[in-house]
Write a protein that holds these residues in place. Structure first.
Motif, PDB file in Angstrom:
ATOM      1  N   GLN A   1      11.884  23.366  12.907  1.00 30.65           N
ATOM      2  CA  GLN A   1      11.039  23.381  11.715  1.00 30.65           C
ATOM      3  C   GLN A   1      10.089  24.576  11.666  1.00 30.65           C
ATOM      4  O   GLN A   1       9.214  24.642  10.793  1.00 30.65           O
ATOM      5  CB  GLN A   1      10.243  22.077  11.596  1.00 30.65           C
ATOM      6  N   ALA A   2      10.267  25.514  12.563  1.00 32.12           N
ATOM      7  CA  ALA A   2       9.431  26.723  12.571  1.00 32.12           C
ATOM      8  C   ALA A   2       9.847  27.641  11.427  1.00 32.12           C
ATOM      9  O   ALA A   2      10.490  28.672  11.621  1.00 32.12           O
ATOM     10  CB  ALA A   2       9.546  27.432  13.916  1.00 32.12           C
ATOM     11  N   GLN A   3       9.481  27.231  10.212  1.00 30.36           N
ATOM     12  CA  GLN A   3       9.856  27.952   8.992  1.00 30.36           C
ATOM     13  C   GLN A   3       8.609  28.161   8.134  1.00 30.36           C
ATOM     14  O   GLN A   3       7.737  27.300   8.076  1.00 30.36           O
ATOM     15  CB  GLN A   3      10.894  27.152   8.187  1.00 30.36           C
ATOM     16  N   GLU A   4       8.558  29.286   7.427  1.00 27.89           N
ATOM     17  CA  GLU A   4       7.415  29.592   6.564  1.00 27.89           C
ATOM     18  C   GLU A   4       7.258  28.558   5.450  1.00 27.89           C
ATOM     19  O   GLU A   4       6.160  28.352   4.938  1.00 27.89           O
ATOM     20  CB  GLU A   4       7.572  30.993   5.948  1.00 27.89           C
ATOM     21  N   TRP A   5       8.362  27.916   5.034  1.00 27.08           N
ATOM     22  CA  TRP A   5       8.303  26.977   3.918  1.00 27.08           C
ATOM     23  C   TRP A   5       8.022  25.535   4.334  1.00 27.08           C
ATOM     24  O   TRP A   5       8.145  24.613   3.536  1.00 27.08           O
ATOM     25  CB  TRP A   5       9.579  27.029   3.069  1.00 27.08           C
ATOM     26  N   ASN A   6       7.611  25.354   5.594  1.00 29.24           N
ATOM     27  CA  ASN A   6       7.148  24.047   6.061  1.00 29.24           C
ATOM     28  C   ASN A   6       5.646  24.085   6.283  1.00 29.24           C
ATOM     29  O   ASN A   6       5.017  25.146   6.247  1.00 29.24           O
ATOM     30  CB  ASN A   6       7.859  23.651   7.358  1.00 29.24           C
ATOM     31  N   GLY A   7       5.063  22.928   6.507  1.00 24.60           N
ATOM     32  CA  GLY A   7       3.632  22.823   6.758  1.00 24.60           C
ATOM     33  C   GLY A   7       3.331  21.615   7.614  1.00 24.60           C
ATOM     34  O   GLY A   7       4.245  20.920   8.072  1.00 24.60           O
ATOM     35  N   GLY A   8       2.061  21.362   7.818  1.00 28.14           N
ATOM     36  CA  GLY A   8       1.653  20.241   8.659  1.00 28.14           C
ATOM     37  C   GLY A   8       0.464  19.509   8.082  1.00 28.14           C
ATOM     38  O   GLY A   8      -0.060  19.855   7.019  1.00 28.14           O
ATOM     39  N   VAL A   9       0.026  18.488   8.797  1.00 31.66           N
ATOM     40  CA  VAL A   9      -1.094  17.651   8.391  1.00 31.66           C
ATOM     41  C   VAL A   9      -2.262  17.914   9.331  1.00 31.66           C
ATOM     42  O   VAL A   9      -2.128  17.780  10.550  1.00 31.66           O
ATOM     43  CB  VAL A   9      -0.704  16.157   8.411  1.00 31.66           C
ATOM     44  N   GLY A  10      -3.403  18.306   8.761  1.00 31.41           N
ATOM     45  CA  GLY A  10      -4.569  18.657   9.555  1.00 31.41           C
ATOM     46  C   GLY A  10      -5.352  17.461  10.069  1.00 31.41           C
ATOM     47  O   GLY A  10      -5.108  16.307   9.683  1.00 31.41           O
ATOM     48  N   ALA A  11      -6.338  17.747  10.928  1.00 29.96           N
ATOM     49  CA  ALA A  11      -7.081  16.695  11.626  1.00 29.96           C
ATOM     50  C   ALA A  11      -7.846  15.793  10.668  1.00 29.96           C
ATOM     51  O   ALA A  11      -7.891  14.572  10.863  1.00 29.96           O
ATOM     52  CB  ALA A  11      -8.038  17.320  12.643  1.00 29.96           C
TER      53      ALA A  11
ATOM     54  N   ARG B   1       0.851  -1.187   0.000  1.00 35.44           N
ATOM     55  CA  ARG B   1       0.000   0.000   0.000  1.00 35.44           C
ATOM     56  C   ARG B   1       0.891   1.243   0.000  1.00 35.44           C
ATOM     57  O   ARG B   1       1.776   1.387   0.854  1.00 35.44           O
ATOM     58  CB  ARG B   1      -0.894   0.013   1.235  1.00 35.44           C
ATOM     59  N   PHE B   2       0.682   2.107  -0.968  1.00 33.83           N
ATOM     60  CA  PHE B   2       1.427   3.358  -1.079  1.00 33.83           C
ATOM     61  C   PHE B   2       0.488   4.511  -0.731  1.00 33.83           C
ATOM     62  O   PHE B   2      -0.582   4.648  -1.327  1.00 33.83           O
ATOM     63  CB  PHE B   2       2.011   3.518  -2.484  1.00 33.83           C
ATOM     64  N   ILE B   3       0.892   5.302   0.254  1.00 30.01           N
ATOM     65  CA  ILE B   3       0.064   6.395   0.755  1.00 30.01           C
ATOM     66  C   ILE B   3       0.766   7.722   0.467  1.00 30.01           C
ATOM     67  O   ILE B   3       1.934   7.902   0.833  1.00 30.01           O
ATOM     68  CB  ILE B   3      -0.191   6.243   2.270  1.00 30.01           C
ATOM     69  N   VAL B   4       0.066   8.615  -0.199  1.00 35.49           N
ATOM     70  CA  VAL B   4       0.582   9.950  -0.486  1.00 35.49           C
ATOM     71  C   VAL B   4       0.017  10.912   0.558  1.00 35.49           C
ATOM     72  O   VAL B   4      -1.208  11.038   0.697  1.00 35.49           O
ATOM     73  CB  VAL B   4       0.209  10.403  -1.905  1.00 35.49           C
ATOM     74  N   VAL B   5       0.905  11.557   1.300  1.00 35.35           N
ATOM     75  CA  VAL B   5       0.535  12.457   2.392  1.00 35.35           C
ATOM     76  C   VAL B   5       0.772  13.908   1.952  1.00 35.35           C
ATOM     77  O   VAL B   5       1.804  14.215   1.345  1.00 35.35           O
ATOM     78  CB  VAL B   5       1.359  12.145   3.658  1.00 35.35           C
ATOM     79  N   ASP B   6      -0.174  14.777   2.266  1.00 32.21           N
ATOM     80  CA  ASP B   6      -0.027  16.206   1.955  1.00 32.21           C
ATOM     81  C   ASP B   6       0.463  16.938   3.196  1.00 32.21           C
ATOM     82  O   ASP B   6      -0.316  17.306   4.071  1.00 32.21           O
ATOM     83  CB  ASP B   6      -1.360  16.782   1.486  1.00 32.21           C
ATOM     84  N   THR B   7       1.771  17.162   3.275  1.00 30.73           N
ATOM     85  CA  THR B   7       2.343  17.873   4.417  1.00 30.73           C
ATOM     86  C   THR B   7       2.289  19.392   4.245  1.00 30.73           C
ATOM     87  O   THR B   7       2.828  20.133   5.065  1.00 30.73           O
ATOM     88  CB  THR B   7       3.800  17.431   4.657  1.00 30.73           C
ATOM     89  N   ASN B   8       1.620  19.845   3.186  1.00 31.54           N
ATOM     90  CA  ASN B   8       1.349  21.269   2.984  1.00 31.54           C
ATOM     91  C   ASN B   8      -0.091  21.610   3.369  1.00 31.54           C
ATOM     92  O   ASN B   8      -0.551  22.732   3.140  1.00 31.54           O
ATOM     93  CB  ASN B   8       1.547  21.639   1.514  1.00 31.54           C
ATOM     94  N   ASP B   9      -0.792  20.636   3.925  1.00 29.54           N
ATOM     95  CA  ASP B   9      -2.202  20.757   4.260  1.00 29.54           C
ATOM     96  C   ASP B   9      -2.453  21.996   5.119  1.00 29.54           C
ATOM     97  O   ASP B   9      -3.337  22.809   4.835  1.00 29.54           O
ATOM     98  CB  ASP B   9      -2.619  19.472   4.983  1.00 29.54           C
TER      99      ASP B   9
END
Length: 325
Positions: free
Chosen positions: A196-206, A158-166
């Motif tokens: 990682q407190a950088q403008e060019w990073n992101g996270g994954v929402g609920a 199983r290949f899962i694509v995660v959006d870390t810019n969410d």
């Protein structure tokens, strides 16, 4: 500062996630360990042909603009052509690009997509921070992506694509709930002194986290090994990591069938192993005059990564640390 509603506290969110690592017994046995330690040729002989092969590219990051000190933007055209030619000569089930297909300008997609389309296999994309040269829906359309996060199955994997810019400031319009949440997350990380407190990073929402846990649980019930694909790393600690890296680590390592998290973003590359899972950062294609990409062969008990250019080749055992070859 109050806990953001879309990203609950790590401990609160993960307390209900019981540790499932070990339930499937997918770790290496004695014979498998010996076969992998003997080297790729002996291992292949012991276990036959790989279950599947696929290609990996990270950070093509093309733009028609002057070079930086390390990033040679215009050279990505020739590098991508070379990679497509090599991958087309291999017996691959699919190829994935791990984000930052372009560096700047909406018209950059039109320059590199025709090259990418020459791959004679299914093609998958992951969203990167630089890909947001227009609104999210237009980026998804330009990259022919069904959604910003999704999954697919190949030969028992199983290949899962995660959006870390969410949850990010660049990936959501100003005034939106996720833009505001990203600002709060960034402020909290800066106050805590997190790298990682950088403008060019992101996270994954609920919402995506809930989908990710359902998908991992489904794969676990089916006995499928899992490789997650994202743009941002989550381990080891690094300036490039996703905002909620610890939360994501706790989730993915709680499943014993999760073999690896693949990502780009950190063009220098990186590697870590924790909780039985490999965290592998592929080197950026755009950097230096030497290309970087890879093919991956999946066996029952290990992955064999063949690197090209700056990307090293590795043996990645299931349940044991990887090593370069």
């Amino acid at each position: 500062m109050p806990t953001p509603p879309d990203l609950p506290q790590y401990a609160d969110d993960m307390a209900r996630t019981t540790n499932r690592r070990g339930f499937l017994g997918l770790g290496l046995g004695v014979a498998a360990t010996a076969a992998v330690a003997a080297g790729p040729a002996e291992s292949a002989a012991a276990h036959g042909r790989p279950l599947l092969r696929f290609g990996v590219i990270a950070d093509c990051q093309y733009a028609d603009k002057p070079d930086g000190p390390v990033r040679l933007y215009r050279q990505s055209i020739a590098k991508l052509r070379e990679a497509v030619g090599t991958l087309n000569e291999s017996d691959l089930r699919f190829a994935v690009h791990l984000g930052d297909f372009v560096d700047e300008f909406p018209e950059s997609f039109a320059a590199v997509m025709p090259i990418w389309q020459k791959l004679r296999m299914p093609k998958r994309h992951v969203l990167g921070n630089h890909d947001f040269q227009m609104p999210r829906e237009q980026v998804l359309d330009a990259l022919h992506m069904p959604s910003s996060y999704y999954d697919f199955r190949r030969d028992g994997w199983r290949f899962i694509v995660v959006d870390t810019n969410d949850v990010s400031t660049y990936g959501n319009p100003a005034g939106s709930a996720k833009h505001a949440l990203a600002q709060r997350m960034l402020a909290e990380l800066r106050a805590a002194g997190k790298p990682q407190a950088q403008e060019w990073n992101g996270g994954v929402g609920a919402r995506q986290l809930a989908w990710l846990e359902r998908t991992l649980a489904h794969a676990h019930r089916k006995g499928e090994k899992v490789v997650l694909n994202a743009h941002h790393p989550i381990y080891p600690v690094n300036v490039h990591n996703a905002y909620n890296d610890r939360q994501l680590i706790d989730l993915v390592t709680s499943y014993d069938n999760v073999v690896a998290w693949f990502n780009g973003h950190n063009h220098a590359g990186n590697y870590g192993f924790t909780g039985g899972t490999h965290f592998l950062t592929f080197k950026g294609m755009v950097d230096t005059g030497t290309t970087a990409y890879a093919t991956v062969q999946a066996y029952d008990d290990h992955l064999l990564i063949e690197g090209f250019g700056r990307e090293p080749s590795r043996i990645v055992p299931v349940g044991a640390p990887a090593y370069e070859i």
